[in-house]
Design an enzyme around this catalytic site. Structure first.
Site, PDB file in Angstrom:
ATOM      1  N   LYS A   1       0.948  -1.383   0.075  1.00  0.00           N
ATOM      2  CA  LYS A   1      -0.045   0.029   0.014  1.00  0.00           C
ATOM      3  C   LYS A   1       0.777   1.225  -0.015  1.00  0.00           C
ATOM      4  CE  LYS A   1      -3.693  -2.441   2.250  1.00  0.00           C
ATOM      5  NZ  LYS A   1      -4.625  -3.256   3.061  1.00  0.00           N
TER       6      LYS A   1
ATOM      7  N   GLN B   1      -4.381  -1.386   9.445  1.00  0.00           N
ATOM      8  CA  GLN B   1      -4.111  -2.705   9.134  1.00  0.00           C
ATOM      9  C   GLN B   1      -4.806  -3.787   9.908  1.00  0.00           C
ATOM     10  OE1 GLN B   1      -3.528  -3.233   5.696  1.00  0.00           O
ATOM     11  NE2 GLN B   1      -3.295  -5.469   6.141  1.00  0.00           N
TER      12      GLN B   1
ATOM     13  N   ASP C   1     -10.875   2.540   3.728  1.00  0.00           N
ATOM     14  CA  ASP C   1     -11.203   1.038   3.451  1.00  0.00           C
ATOM     15  C   ASP C   1     -12.413   0.800   3.178  1.00  0.00           C
ATOM     16  OD1 ASP C   1      -9.197  -0.804   3.886  1.00  0.00           O
ATOM     17  OD2 ASP C   1      -8.739  -0.191   6.062  1.00  0.00           O
TER      18      ASP C   1
END
Ligand code: GUN
Length: 287
Positions: A54, A98, A121
């Site tokens: 990412k 995460q 997200d």
């Protein structure tokens, strides 16, 4: 006949290149660089790889990534304090924590603590709710990535019978909502589904999101169906595989995604798109 392979890696690279052009154009207009806070708690090796990918994608696109690598002993209170700080920071457009998190931290509470407008997200109940009522804004990255992949391959899901296998909060459920929005008749299968094989066998579009290697047998696939494999499973020999028995399924399907190189890169590219969208939405709500 062998299926056409949908190359997610190539589609994602194209998306990243287009996003870079948009970021560069905004910079030439004197606009602020979009920024993404990426929080990793602990040292789970798989999470470390995802987070590295990412951060690398941010570099490619020209998004500023701000890294917070926190010890595994981090408390929920400490993580809430960091999220509060980032929520209040006008220079931060997106916040990503995460998963999985260590057991002392409740992931659901953390997701809800992130401001919905910075939830790149697309996991926040507000953003899932917007998708459910056909007003999507920040959409869950993997399901949205699948929709973009279908579009890019020229496949039109409207009217198809779609079966999603696995209905997790982050992937399967928003995938069901995305496919409904795209005009499919959708079935969500889960551990209590009576006859998984029969459901898969009547699907024009199968999306596997169970996280169980080889769960979907190749012989179940309807000839010519589209097969999207979201599962990423690491086998004992270190290799990666999906939820679908690829070797047999590809001889029946019309279109199929590989693992790796299928949906995974699309998730990262969609995260970049969401970060840019979060910035532009915040700009328009501030003005
Ligand atoms: N862990 C595995 N996949 C993801 C993801 O897409 N987002 C976050 N935040 N954590 C993950």
């Amino acid at each position: 006949m062998s299926a056409q392979i949908i190359n997610g890696k190539a589609i994602a690279e194209q998306m990243l290149a287009q996003l870079k052009s948009r970021v560069d154009e905004r910079a030439s207009q004197g606009k602020r660089t979009p920024s993404l806070a990426v929080i990793l708690v602990g040292a789970d090796p798989a999470s470390a790889i995802y987070v590295r990918n990412k951060r690398l994608a941010c570099e490619k696109v020209g998004i500023r990534s701000i890294s917070y690598d926190l010890p595994v002993s981090t408390t929920e209170t400490e993580l809430f304090a960091l999220i509060d700080e980032l929520n209040a920071d006008a220079a931060i457009d997106g916040i990503l924590v995460q998963a999985p998190l260590p057991p002392q931290i409740d992931e659901k509470r953390i997701i809800e603590a992130i401001s919905a407008e910075k939830d790149v997200d697309g996991f926040h109940p507000y953003n899932i709710g917007r998708l459910a009522v056909r007003q999507p804004t920040l959409r869950s990255c993997t399901p949205f990535g699948v929709i973009k992949m279908l579009e890019s391959a020229g496949l039109k899901p409207l009217g198809m019978d779609a079966v999603v296998v696995g209905v997790s909060n982050h992937v399967g459920r928003p995938m069901v909502l995305e496919l409904l929005l795209a005009g499919c008749t959708v079935t969500g299968c889960h551990r209590h589904t009576k006859d998984l094989a029969a459901n898969v066998a009547r699907a024009d579009l199968v999306v596997a999101a169970a996280g169980k290697p080889g769960l979907i047998k190749g012989e179940w696939i309807k000839p010519g169906a589209i097969v999207i494999d979201i599962g990423i499973n690491r086998l004992a020999d270190g290799s990666l595989c999906g939820d679908v028995d690829f070797a047999v399924a590809k001889e029946r399907a019309g279109w199929i995604t590989p693992v790796p190189g299928g949906v995974g890169p699309m998730t990262v590219a969609t995260l970049m798109e969401n970060t840019l969208l979060a910035q532009t939405l915040r700009e328009s709500s501030v003005c």
